[in-house]
Scaffold this active site. Structure first.
Site, mmCIF file in Angstrom:
data_model
loop_
_atom_site.group_PDB
_atom_site.id
_atom_site.type_symbol
_atom_site.label_atom_id
_atom_site.label_comp_id
_atom_site.label_asym_id
_atom_site.label_seq_id
_atom_site.Cartn_x
_atom_site.Cartn_y
_atom_site.Cartn_z
ATOM 1 N N ILE A 12 0.847 -1.205 0.000
ATOM 2 C CA ILE A 12 0.000 0.000 0.000
ATOM 3 C C ILE A 12 0.882 1.255 0.000
ATOM 4 C CG2 ILE A 12 -1.913 1.189 1.159
ATOM 5 C CD1 ILE A 12 -2.582 -1.546 2.502
ATOM 6 N N ASN A 32 12.371 -0.911 6.849
ATOM 7 C CA ASN A 32 13.472 -1.826 7.212
ATOM 8 C C ASN A 32 13.516 -3.022 6.257
ATOM 9 O OD1 ASN A 32 11.345 -3.429 7.983
ATOM 10 N ND2 ASN A 32 12.014 -3.721 10.100
ATOM 11 N N ASN A 35 9.537 -6.815 4.982
ATOM 12 C CA ASN A 35 8.525 -7.488 4.145
ATOM 13 C C ASN A 35 8.400 -6.793 2.787
ATOM 14 O OD1 ASN A 35 6.629 -9.617 3.850
ATOM 15 N ND2 ASN A 35 4.955 -8.151 4.107
ATOM 16 N N LYS A 84 1.868 -7.842 9.237
ATOM 17 C CA LYS A 84 0.432 -7.941 8.957
ATOM 18 C C LYS A 84 -0.096 -9.355 8.743
ATOM 19 C CE LYS A 84 0.829 -7.664 3.977
ATOM 20 N NZ LYS A 84 0.256 -7.237 2.726
ATOM 21 N N SER A 124 -7.358 -1.057 10.446
ATOM 22 C CA SER A 124 -7.947 -2.169 9.698
ATOM 23 C C SER A 124 -9.373 -2.407 10.140
ATOM 24 C CB SER A 124 -7.108 -3.414 9.982
ATOM 25 O OG SER A 124 -7.760 -4.565 9.511
ATOM 26 N N TYR A 149 -2.479 -9.802 15.686
ATOM 27 C CA TYR A 149 -2.343 -8.740 14.682
ATOM 28 C C TYR A 149 -3.476 -7.718 14.847
ATOM 29 C CZ TYR A 149 -3.075 -6.192 10.398
ATOM 30 O OH TYR A 149 -3.319 -5.173 9.511
ATOM 31 N N LYS A 153 -3.682 -3.447 16.055
ATOM 32 C CA LYS A 153 -4.352 -2.309 15.396
ATOM 33 C C LYS A 153 -5.295 -1.620 16.381
ATOM 34 C CE LYS A 153 -2.379 -2.685 11.450
ATOM 35 N NZ LYS A 153 -1.384 -1.711 11.047
ATOM 36 N N PRO A 293 -10.130 -20.717 10.857
ATOM 37 C CA PRO A 293 -10.428 -20.219 12.207
ATOM 38 C C PRO A 293 -10.323 -18.693 12.276
ATOM 39 C CG PRO A 293 -8.796 -21.996 12.289
ATOM 40 C CD PRO A 293 -9.008 -21.672 10.846
HETATM 41 P P1 NAD Z 1 3.454 -4.587 3.544
HETATM 42 O O1 NAD Z 1 4.036 -5.655 4.400
HETATM 43 O O2 NAD Z 1 3.553 -4.728 2.068
HETATM 44 O O3 NAD Z 1 4.071 -3.177 3.957
HETATM 45 C C1 NAD Z 1 4.504 -2.900 5.270
HETATM 46 C C2 NAD Z 1 5.923 -2.336 5.175
HETATM 47 O O4 NAD Z 1 6.385 -2.020 6.487
HETATM 48 C C3 NAD Z 1 6.928 -3.313 4.573
HETATM 49 O O5 NAD Z 1 7.637 -2.661 3.542
HETATM 50 C C4 NAD Z 1 7.838 -3.679 5.739
HETATM 51 O O6 NAD Z 1 9.163 -3.953 5.320
HETATM 52 C C5 NAD Z 1 7.742 -2.415 6.594
HETATM 53 N N1 NAD Z 1 8.016 -2.623 8.023
HETATM 54 C C6 NAD Z 1 7.476 -3.559 8.847
HETATM 55 N N2 NAD Z 1 7.969 -3.408 10.085
HETATM 56 C C7 NAD Z 1 8.817 -2.355 10.061
HETATM 57 C C8 NAD Z 1 9.634 -1.707 11.029
HETATM 58 N N3 NAD Z 1 9.700 -2.147 12.296
HETATM 59 N N4 NAD Z 1 10.376 -0.634 10.651
HETATM 60 C C9 NAD Z 1 10.337 -0.196 9.369
HETATM 61 N N5 NAD Z 1 9.597 -0.781 8.403
HETATM 62 C C10 NAD Z 1 8.840 -1.841 8.752
HETATM 63 O O7 NAD Z 1 1.925 -4.418 3.982
HETATM 64 P P2 NAD Z 1 0.757 -3.549 3.329
HETATM 65 O O8 NAD Z 1 -0.267 -4.488 2.825
HETATM 66 O O9 NAD Z 1 1.304 -2.523 2.437
HETATM 67 O O10 NAD Z 1 0.163 -2.884 4.641
HETATM 68 C C11 NAD Z 1 0.574 -1.603 5.087
HETATM 69 C C12 NAD Z 1 -0.118 -1.305 6.408
HETATM 70 O O11 NAD Z 1 -1.530 -1.389 6.236
HETATM 71 C C13 NAD Z 1 0.235 -2.297 7.530
HETATM 72 O O12 NAD Z 1 0.326 -1.571 8.735
HETATM 73 C C14 NAD Z 1 -0.950 -3.229 7.554
HETATM 74 O O13 NAD Z 1 -1.149 -3.794 8.811
HETATM 75 C C15 NAD Z 1 -2.075 -2.271 7.207
HETATM 76 N N6 NAD Z 1 -3.240 -2.946 6.621
HETATM 77 C C16 NAD Z 1 -3.058 -3.776 5.540
HETATM 78 C C17 NAD Z 1 -4.151 -4.444 5.011
HETATM 79 C C18 NAD Z 1 -3.978 -5.394 3.856
HETATM 80 O O14 NAD Z 1 -4.851 -6.240 3.657
HETATM 81 N N7 NAD Z 1 -2.918 -5.292 3.062
HETATM 82 C C19 NAD Z 1 -5.422 -4.246 5.558
HETATM 83 C C20 NAD Z 1 -5.564 -3.405 6.650
HETATM 84 C C21 NAD Z 1 -4.462 -2.751 7.176
HETATM 85 C C1 WQD Z 2 -10.873 -13.044 2.214
HETATM 86 C C2 WQD Z 2 -11.890 -14.162 2.065
HETATM 87 C C3 WQD Z 2 -11.441 -16.094 3.424
HETATM 88 C C4 WQD Z 2 -7.725 -17.272 1.443
HETATM 89 C C5 WQD Z 2 -7.357 -10.191 6.198
HETATM 90 C C6 WQD Z 2 -7.052 -9.802 7.617
HETATM 91 C C7 WQD Z 2 -7.519 -8.399 7.863
HETATM 92 C C8 WQD Z 2 -6.949 -7.442 6.804
HETATM 93 C C9 WQD Z 2 -7.170 -7.929 5.414
HETATM 94 C C10 WQD Z 2 -4.926 -6.490 7.509
HETATM 95 C C11 WQD Z 2 -12.287 -14.823 3.383
HETATM 96 C C12 WQD Z 2 -11.345 -16.433 1.955
HETATM 97 C C13 WQD Z 2 -8.882 -16.609 1.799
HETATM 98 C C14 WQD Z 2 -7.819 -18.566 0.850
HETATM 99 C C15 WQD Z 2 -10.217 -18.412 0.988
HETATM 100 N N1 WQD Z 2 -5.530 -7.341 6.891
HETATM 101 N N2 WQD Z 2 -10.112 -17.180 1.585
HETATM 102 N N3 WQD Z 2 -9.078 -19.081 0.640
HETATM 103 O O1 WQD Z 2 -9.468 -12.491 6.125
HETATM 104 O O2 WQD Z 2 -10.947 -10.724 5.081
HETATM 105 O O3 WQD Z 2 -8.755 -10.100 5.983
HETATM 106 O O4 WQD Z 2 -6.714 -9.281 5.289
HETATM 107 O O5 WQD Z 2 -5.383 -5.703 8.302
HETATM 108 O O6 WQD Z 2 -7.117 -8.058 9.141
HETATM 109 O O7 WQD Z 2 -7.731 -10.692 8.492
HETATM 110 O O8 WQD Z 2 -8.837 -11.407 3.910
HETATM 111 O O9 WQD Z 2 -7.961 -12.173 1.762
HETATM 112 O O10 WQD Z 2 -7.422 -13.493 3.845
HETATM 113 O O11 WQD Z 2 -9.758 -13.526 2.956
HETATM 114 O O12 WQD Z 2 -11.321 -18.921 0.773
HETATM 115 O O13 WQD Z 2 -6.816 -19.200 0.508
HETATM 116 O O14 WQD Z 2 -11.301 -15.202 1.285
HETATM 117 O O15 WQD Z 2 -12.028 -17.147 4.132
HETATM 118 O O16 WQD Z 2 -13.654 -15.139 3.299
HETATM 119 P P1 WQD Z 2 -9.584 -11.271 5.350
HETATM 120 P P2 WQD Z 2 -8.383 -12.656 3.091
#
Ligand code: NAD
Ligand code: WQD
Length: 336
Positions: A12, A32, A35, A84, A124, A149, A153, A293
């Site tokens: 993101i 850092n 990921n 995450k 989230s 996790y 948040k 789960p």
């Molecule tokens: P991502 O893992 O691609 O990006 C997170 C970045 O943070 C990575 O580049 C990682 O190297 C860096 N990082 C982690 N720990 C660090 C630290 N201690 N110091 C410096 N850098 C660090 O994940 P993303 O999907 O881009 O998510 C970004 C943010 O949005 C996260 O906080 C995640 O929890 C939140 N979020 C993501 C989702 C999703 O589904 N992708 C949904 C809701 C919230």
């Molecule tokens: C979506 C749907 C699964 C994988 C997660 C985190 C949430 C947020 C976003 C960071 C669900 C189904 C999934 C698979 C499947 N992240 N599924 N087979 O669980 O809504 O959210 O990511 O904040 O905190 O929990 O997203 O993409 O894992 O799942 O059937 O191999 O797909 O059961 O219904 P989720 P997801």
């Protein structure tokens, strides 16, 4: 003006840096690389044609952060950095509490010391827990989180609210993302999970590209139209644009505000499979597997507060999300 983007090399964060540059801001990436890959930063440069500064630093490194604030004129921070992976957090809770919560506290201390009190935070939809009915609204009580996790948040939101309550000169936006998918239109940046993906769309993409044999659909006995889980998928570029609006808000006024970033529409797992098959022209084989789960049946947003107060709304639909995810996956079958 410079905006510090922690975790800016990630999925993101990289898309948000592109939109920040497009909007005339100067992002500085701090990551850092726990990921993410450095190559994502080269790709941001390729897309925008602009140089972008990056600093390799951990958000738990107070000295490193102090140096960053001393050497740059940072107006606001977009704080993406965090771990995450839900299943990993169940096995390694201390690592998650230390990195996500410890890191955020250290970052806030460094910001406070530097007099930079504007933050946009990646929260989230997971904070709504399992008890609230969809559509989820920001004024609903936070739910019971089902994994460490999610708890990080929830606690970080509380910490930032407490910080604002103690000092009203802070300006904070808590952005609750629903399910970000898709990729930049160029196909140059996208989601690049390590190992076997946990999330649905990266998994489906890898089945379509031939890296994985089939999708396990986690449960088809939920109380939803086709029995599979329903989620609010949002295009990562729409999400990135939501951050631009949130940055404008924190630059303009103090406060601590929470916003859902979602589309308000729910799609089932099988809807996503169909949309992805259409976008890719490939078959996505699947088998029905047991429920995962901690999963809930239905989760989608009421995004009206963000529209009303930030002037933001998602415009990209599920077809475009799948087409763009597929372009990224097919152009980069092994990620960066
Ligand atoms: P991502 O893992 O691609 O990006 C997170 C970045 O943070 C990575 O580049 C990682 O190297 C860096 N990082 C982690 N720990 C660090 C630290 N201690 N110091 C410096 N850098 C660090 O994940 P993303 O999907 O881009 O998510 C970004 C943010 O949005 C996260 O906080 C995640 O929890 C939140 N979020 C993501 C989702 C999703 O589904 N992708 C949904 C809701 C919230
Ligand atoms: C979506 C749907 C699964 C994988 C997660 C985190 C949430 C947020 C976003 C960071 C669900 C189904 C999934 C698979 C499947 N992240 N599924 N087979 O669980 O809504 O959210 O990511 O904040 O905190 O929990 O997203 O993409 O894992 O799942 O059937 O191999 O797909 O059961 O219904 P989720 P997801």
């Amino acid at each position: 003006m410079s905006i510090l983007v922690t975790g800016g090399a990630g999925f993101i964060g990289s898309h948000t840096c592109v939109e920040l540059i497009n909007a005339g801001y100067e992002p500085i990436i701090l990551d850092n690389f726990s990921n993410s890959k450095r190559e994502s930063i080269n790709r941001i440069k390729e897309i925008t044609g602009k140089e972008i500064r990056f600093i390799e630093c951990d958000i738990r490194d107070r000295k490193g952060l102090d140096k960053v604030f001393a050497e740059n004129d940072i107006e606001a921070v977009i704080h993406f950095a965090g771990l995450k992976c839900v299943s990993e957090s169940v096995n390694e809770p201390l690592m998650y509490y230390d990195n996500n919560i410890g890191g955020t506290v250290t970052l806030c201390k460094a910001m406070e010391a530097a007099g930079c009190k504007r933050m946009v935070f990646s929260s989230s939809a997971t904070v709504y827990g399992s008890e609230n009915p969809s559509p989820m609204r920001e004024d609903m009580p936070e739910g019971k989180t089902t994994n460490p996790y999610g708890t990080t948040k929830l606690y970080i939101e509380r910490i930032l609210k407490d910080l604002f309550a103690s000092d009203n000169s802070w300006s904070v936006c808590l952005l609750r993302y629903f399910n970000p998918i898709g990729a930049h239109k160029s196909g140059k940046i996208g989601e690049d999970p390590k190992g076997i993906p946990n999330n649905l769309v990266p998994y489906v993409s890898q089945v379509a590209v031939g890296k994985l044999d089939h999708l396990n659909v986690c449960g088809n006995d939920y109380p939803t139209p086709d029995g599979t889980g329903v989620r609010d998928y949002i295009h990562v570029v729409d999400l990135a644009l939501g951050h631009i609006k949130a940055v404008e808000k924190v630059l303009k006024e103090t406060g601590c505000n929470t916003y859902n970033l979602g589309t308000g529409k729910g799609y089932s797992v099988l809807d996503v499979v169909k949309a992805f098959e259409k976008a890719s022209g490939r078959e996505v084989k699947y088998v029905i597997a047991p429920r995962r789960p901690g999963d809930i049946a239905i989760c989608y947003s009421d995004p009206s507060k963000a529209k009303r107060e930030l002037g933001w709304e998602a415009t990209r639909g599920i077809e475009e999300m799948c087409e763009d995810s597929w372009r990224w996956q097919s152009q980069n079958p092994n990620g960066y």
